[in-house]
Write an enzyme that holds these catalytic residues in place. Structure first.
Site, PDB file in Angstrom:
ATOM      1  N   TYR A 287       0.827  -1.217   0.000  1.00 13.26           N
ATOM      2  CA  TYR A 287       0.000   0.000   0.000  1.00 13.26           C
ATOM      3  C   TYR A 287       0.860   1.266   0.000  1.00 13.26           C
ATOM      4  O   TYR A 287       0.434   2.288  -0.537  1.00 13.26           O
ATOM      5  CB  TYR A 287      -1.009  -0.016   1.158  1.00 13.26           C
ATOM      6  CG  TYR A 287      -2.136  -0.989   0.870  1.00 13.26           C
ATOM      7  CD1 TYR A 287      -3.140  -0.654  -0.034  1.00 13.26           C
ATOM      8  CD2 TYR A 287      -2.157  -2.259   1.438  1.00 13.26           C
ATOM      9  CE1 TYR A 287      -4.148  -1.555  -0.350  1.00 13.26           C
ATOM     10  CE2 TYR A 287      -3.166  -3.161   1.132  1.00 13.26           C
ATOM     11  CZ  TYR A 287      -4.156  -2.798   0.234  1.00 13.26           C
ATOM     12  OH  TYR A 287      -5.157  -3.698  -0.086  1.00 13.26           O
TER      13      TYR A 287
ATOM     14  N   ARG B 180       1.301   1.889  -3.570  1.00 12.97           N
ATOM     15  CA  ARG B 180       0.069   2.419  -4.179  1.00 12.97           C
ATOM     16  C   ARG B 180      -0.053   3.916  -3.857  1.00 12.97           C
ATOM     17  O   ARG B 180      -0.398   4.721  -4.695  1.00 12.97           O
ATOM     18  CB  ARG B 180      -1.183   1.705  -3.639  1.00 12.97           C
ATOM     19  CG  ARG B 180      -1.192   0.193  -3.687  1.00 12.97           C
ATOM     20  CD  ARG B 180      -1.591  -0.322  -5.046  1.00 12.97           C
ATOM     21  NE  ARG B 180      -0.592  -0.159  -6.057  1.00 12.97           N
ATOM     22  CZ  ARG B 180       0.534  -0.886  -6.158  1.00 12.97           C
ATOM     23  NH1 ARG B 180       0.816  -1.804  -5.274  1.00 12.97           N
ATOM     24  NH2 ARG B 180       1.401  -0.672  -7.126  1.00 12.97           N
TER      25      ARG B 180
ATOM     26  N   GLN C  88     -15.114   3.120  -5.895  1.00 12.07           N
ATOM     27  CA  GLN C  88     -14.448   1.958  -5.292  1.00 12.07           C
ATOM     28  C   GLN C  88     -12.966   2.264  -5.134  1.00 12.07           C
ATOM     29  O   GLN C  88     -12.223   1.478  -4.550  1.00 12.07           O
ATOM     30  CB  GLN C  88     -14.617   0.737  -6.205  1.00 12.07           C
ATOM     31  CG  GLN C  88     -16.046   0.283  -6.363  1.00 12.07           C
ATOM     32  CD  GLN C  88     -16.185  -0.719  -7.514  1.00 12.07           C
ATOM     33  OE1 GLN C  88     -16.088  -1.919  -7.316  1.00 12.07           O
ATOM     34  NE2 GLN C  88     -16.395  -0.223  -8.709  1.00 12.07           N
TER      35      GLN C  88
ATOM     36  N   ASP D 103      -7.841   6.068  -4.342  1.00  8.24           N
ATOM     37  CA  ASP D 103      -7.117   7.316  -4.637  1.00  8.24           C
ATOM     38  C   ASP D 103      -8.028   8.520  -4.359  1.00  8.24           C
ATOM     39  O   ASP D 103      -9.227   8.376  -4.121  1.00  8.24           O
ATOM     40  CB  ASP D 103      -6.592   7.320  -6.085  1.00  8.24           C
ATOM     41  CG  ASP D 103      -7.695   7.372  -7.141  1.00  8.24           C
ATOM     42  OD1 ASP D 103      -8.581   8.244  -7.038  1.00  8.24           O
ATOM     43  OD2 ASP D 103      -7.674   6.542  -8.080  1.00  8.24           O
TER      44      ASP D 103
ATOM     45  N   HIS E 252     -14.305   1.576  -0.626  1.00 11.35           N
ATOM     46  CA  HIS E 252     -13.223   0.668  -0.235  1.00 11.35           C
ATOM     47  C   HIS E 252     -12.085   1.375   0.494  1.00 11.35           C
ATOM     48  O   HIS E 252     -10.986   0.842   0.558  1.00 11.35           O
ATOM     49  CB  HIS E 252     -12.702  -0.073  -1.481  1.00 11.35           C
ATOM     50  CG  HIS E 252     -13.732  -0.968  -2.117  1.00 11.35           C
ATOM     51  ND1 HIS E 252     -13.635  -1.448  -3.397  1.00 11.35           N
ATOM     52  CD2 HIS E 252     -14.888  -1.483  -1.609  1.00 11.35           C
ATOM     53  CE1 HIS E 252     -14.704  -2.204  -3.670  1.00 11.35           C
ATOM     54  NE2 HIS E 252     -15.462  -2.236  -2.603  1.00 11.35           N
TER      55      HIS E 252
ATOM     56  N   GLY F  17     -15.774   2.716 -15.614  1.00  9.85           N
ATOM     57  CA  GLY F  17     -14.516   2.019 -15.392  1.00  9.85           C
ATOM     58  C   GLY F  17     -14.494   1.023 -14.262  1.00  9.85           C
ATOM     59  O   GLY F  17     -13.573   1.042 -13.437  1.00  9.85           O
TER      60      GLY F  17
ATOM     61  N   SER G 173     -15.160  -3.311 -13.589  1.00 13.25           N
ATOM     62  CA  SER G 173     -15.499  -4.606 -14.191  1.00 13.25           C
ATOM     63  C   SER G 173     -16.778  -5.174 -13.580  1.00 13.25           C
ATOM     64  O   SER G 173     -17.302  -6.165 -14.063  1.00 13.25           O
ATOM     65  CB  SER G 173     -14.340  -5.584 -13.993  1.00 13.25           C
ATOM     66  OG  SER G 173     -14.114  -5.783 -12.612  1.00 13.25           O
TER      67      SER G 173
END
Ligand code: APR
Length: 234
Positions: free
Chosen positions: A59, A62, A92, A95, A110, A176, A178
């Protein structure tokens, strides 16, 4: 004679694809993060118990990438839609690119990569000033700080308020994602019957066939431009 009318309610539900044009990798596309890492090694409570330093490092990387990235046209158009609609973003993504593009209400299903959380009291959440949570860095109760993200197998406490928002929408735009991860993928089923639904995604998301969804098979920047041009003239 003028009549005061409320702005239409627009809810935008985003996933990793909205940040792809900012250079942030998605999870499940070819070359995505879950090809490089095993979810079980970095994104579960079990991973945290087994190898917390590896999880922190994952993380931290990230976070560093998010800090080096900028919002793209997709984020900016979503923010600009606030001049025409009463907009809520449900993302979700961990960022903060929606906020940096100017969106004033972005709910993170999330979690948020730029925040840390106590590992014994989930209500103790702190902003992170740099790009790291260090091993040994503790909350005010003395427990190790963990990333403020929702791992696989954990509860998603923001789902009920997100469902309520979706149920208020006149227009719902999915960008964007899935639609592979639950419970987030179920949000679309909370729309009202008269809600217009758009989906912007250049790939192959799992599109629920029982709903009437207008699919714009484009990347977020171009796809959001097309959706904006359509909805602001209505
Ligand atoms: N613009 C718009 N969409 C794009 C773009 C782009 N430039 N590039 C890729 N996409 C689409 C892909 O076609 C795919 O449908 O973005 C989607 C990304 O899907 P995932 O990688 O599965 O990401 P997401 O749906 O956000 O994942 C959900 O899974 O791992 C967890 O917690 C993580 O929040 C994440 C959740």
């Amino acid at each position: 004679m003028y009549t005061l009318l409320p702005m239409k309610k627009l809810v935008v539900f985003t996933g990793a694809g909205v940040s792809a044009e900012s250079g942030i990798k998605t999870f499940r596309d070819s070359g995505g993060l879950w090809e490089e890492y095993d979810i079980m090694d970095v994104a579960t409570p079990e991973a945290w118990h087994r190898q917390p330093e590896v999880v922190l490092e994952f993380y931290n990387a990230r976070r560093k990438q998010v800090l080096e990235s900028e919002p793209n046209q997709g984020h900016r158009i979503i923010a600009e839609l606030e001049s025409h609609f009463d907009v809520d973003v449900i993302t979700q993504n961990i960022d903060d690119l929606h906020e940096r593009a100017g969106s004033t209400r972005a709910m993170h299903l999330h979690g948020e990569i730029r925040k840390s959380k106590s590992s014994i009291n989930p209500n103790l959440i702190y902003p992170i000033s740099g790009d790291k949570i260090a091993w040994g860095e503790t909350c005010e109760l003395g427990s190790q700080l963990r990333p403020h993200v929702v791992w696989f197998g954990e509860e998603v406490p923001m789902m009920p308020p997100a469902e309520r928002l979706v149920n208020e929408a006149n227009i719902f735009i999915i960008v964007g994602t899935s639609l592979n991860v639950y419970p987030a993928a179920l949000l679309v089923f909370h729309v009202r019957k008269d809600c217009k639904i758009y989906l912007v995604d250049p790939g192959d998301p799992i599109i629920p066939s029982q709903l009437n969804i207008t699919w714009i098979k484009e990347k977020a920047g171009e796809g959001m431009r097309m959706v904006r041009d359509e909805i602001i003239k209505v």
